[in-house]
Scaffold this active site. Structure first.
Site, PDB file in Angstrom:
ATOM      1  N   LYS A 133       0.847  -1.190   0.000  1.00  0.00           N
ATOM      2  CA  LYS A 133       0.000   0.000   0.000  1.00  0.00           C
ATOM      3  C   LYS A 133       0.882   1.238   0.000  1.00  0.00           C
ATOM      4  O   LYS A 133       1.966   1.242   0.585  1.00  0.00           O
ATOM      5  CB  LYS A 133      -0.892  -0.014   1.244  1.00  0.00           C
ATOM      6  CG  LYS A 133      -1.756   1.207   1.456  1.00  0.00           C
ATOM      7  CD  LYS A 133      -2.442   1.188   2.811  1.00  0.00           C
ATOM      8  CE  LYS A 133      -3.430   0.065   2.927  1.00  0.00           C
ATOM      9  NZ  LYS A 133      -4.198   0.114   4.207  1.00  0.00           N
ATOM     10  N   LYS A 181      -7.106  -6.449  -2.739  1.00  0.00           N
ATOM     11  CA  LYS A 181      -8.048  -5.698  -1.908  1.00  0.00           C
ATOM     12  C   LYS A 181      -8.675  -4.566  -2.725  1.00  0.00           C
ATOM     13  O   LYS A 181      -7.961  -3.775  -3.339  1.00  0.00           O
ATOM     14  CB  LYS A 181      -7.334  -5.146  -0.679  1.00  0.00           C
ATOM     15  CG  LYS A 181      -6.872  -6.221   0.296  1.00  0.00           C
ATOM     16  CD  LYS A 181      -5.878  -5.687   1.311  1.00  0.00           C
ATOM     17  CE  LYS A 181      -6.401  -4.531   2.103  1.00  0.00           C
ATOM     18  NZ  LYS A 181      -5.372  -4.010   3.060  1.00  0.00           N
TER      19      LYS A 181
END
Length: 371
Positions: free
Chosen positions: A28, A86
């Site tokens: 991320k 995700k």
């Protein structure tokens, strides 16, 4: 067993996370939003570095809820070879269309839908996600400056989300600016994983680099599964989570942790006039808790009173209780599920049935030998 997910920005942070024993490495870019995506090149380099030592997940970014846009980015991320992709599901009329567009990918890649606690998440979406073959669902926060997960999703709502998702065959995760005191509060709900970013950066904020010391502290609070061929590296004497023996030294004695004058509206009573509405009930709880050290320094060494209050809120949220005795028993049972608690006294007092309070006080002890 709840696993620890650590969000990292690339190879350097992945090395720190792996050295600290994290269960899932999540890629991320915290500078690019709640679900800021790193480049596919970074993902491939990190996967190559990890070389199968831990599962890898990656986020798709804070994308608009447009089916083709989301499908294209998810396909791009999946092509890197990550174990989990995700995908943020922001409030939109296109949520169902986006999930349907991802079903072909979900047939061959583990997709995790991310809902947002601070954006009024609709947990009725869970059956739709299961229908479209998603692997799991998690709750995060979209605007990090507006508080932690528990600021937006109170503890009494969490079991409903987790139990519903698991009943549909979805794995479940919780994240959202989690801090160390949140961990013992969330572990009793048995999520499949807890996700961390800011807490791994010490006091420097989520956009700073993660630190080995902060990773180690979180790792010691989340019970670690034993690796194949070797024992767990976690000192279980420091655990305060439900279901794990802390191995405390009985010579250290016990502490009394208490909650006093905790008043909640409760649906309670055997009389017909007590049904269909709430009445104020006061809870007083004292728990005798085994010490793990003479020198407590952080959340690894204590039993949090938040666990008691969260348990009471969760039990009350289940619905009407006929008897004060039954409510007291449920609270005592919940608290004694923590292996460090050896004795608990619970007082339940109804405050609206006359000029004084009426109720019951019980004392319960752990029966297991050696505890």
């Amino acid at each position: 067993m709840t696993r620890m997910l650590a969000s990292v920005t690339g190879v350097d942070e992945a090395e720190i996370a792996l050295s600290g024993g994290v269960d899932i490495v999540d890629l991320k870019d915290p500078k690019a939003g709640a679900l800021g995506a790193v480049s596919t090149q970074t993902i491939r380099r990190t996967i190559s570095f990890i070389a199968g030592r831990a599962p890898v997940s990656a986020v798709c970014g804070d994308l608009p809820m447009e089916p083709e846009t989301i499908r294209g980015k998810a396909e791009e991320i999946a092509a890197t070879g990550v174990d989990y992709v995700k995908i943020g599901f922001f409030p939109s009329e296109n949520v169902s269309a986006c999930a349907a567009a991802l079903e072909p990918l979900a047939a061959r890649t583990k997709l995790i839908a991310v809902l947002f606690a601070d954006l009024a998440p609709d947990f009725e979406l869970l059956p739709m996600l299961a229908k479209h073959r998603f692997h799991g669902a998690m709750v995060d926060t979209a605007i990090k400056a507006n508080g932690r997960l528990l600021d937006h999703l109170p503890p009494e709502r969490i079991p409903g989300f987790i139990n519903r998702a698991k009943s549909l065959g979805l794995i479940v995760g919780l994240s959202g600016s989690l801090e160390t005191p949140d961990i013992p509060r969330l572990l009793p709900f048995a999520p499949d994983f807890l996700g961390f970013r800011g807490a791994l950066c010490g006091n420097s904020g989520r956009v700073a680099s993660i630190s080995a010391e902060a990773v180690a502290q979180i790792r010691e609070l989340v019970p670690e599964e034993s690796r194949a061929g070797g024992p767990s590296s976690v000192d279980y004497r420091l655990l305060a989570a439900r279901g794990y023996s802390p191995g405390t030294d009985p010579t250290l004695g016990t502490d009394k942790i208490f909650v006093r004058d905790f008043v909640l509206p409760v649906q309670i009573g055997a009389y017909s006039f007590e049904h269909g509405h709430t009445q104020k009930v006061r809870f007083d709880v004292t728990a005798d808790v085994l010490q793990v050290t003479d020198h407590p320094e952080d959340m690894r060494h204590v039993f949090s009173y938040d666990i008691i209050m969260d348990g009471i809120r969760t039990i009350v949220a289940r619905g009407h209780v006929q008897l004060s005795e039954a409510l007291a028993e449920q609270v005592a049972t919940y608290i004694l599920e923590n292996p460090r608690v050896v004795r608990v006294t619970v007082r339940v007092e109804k405050l609206e049935l006359g000029p004084g309070g009426v109720g019951v006080e019980i004392e319960r002890k752990r029966q297991t030998a050696g505890r």
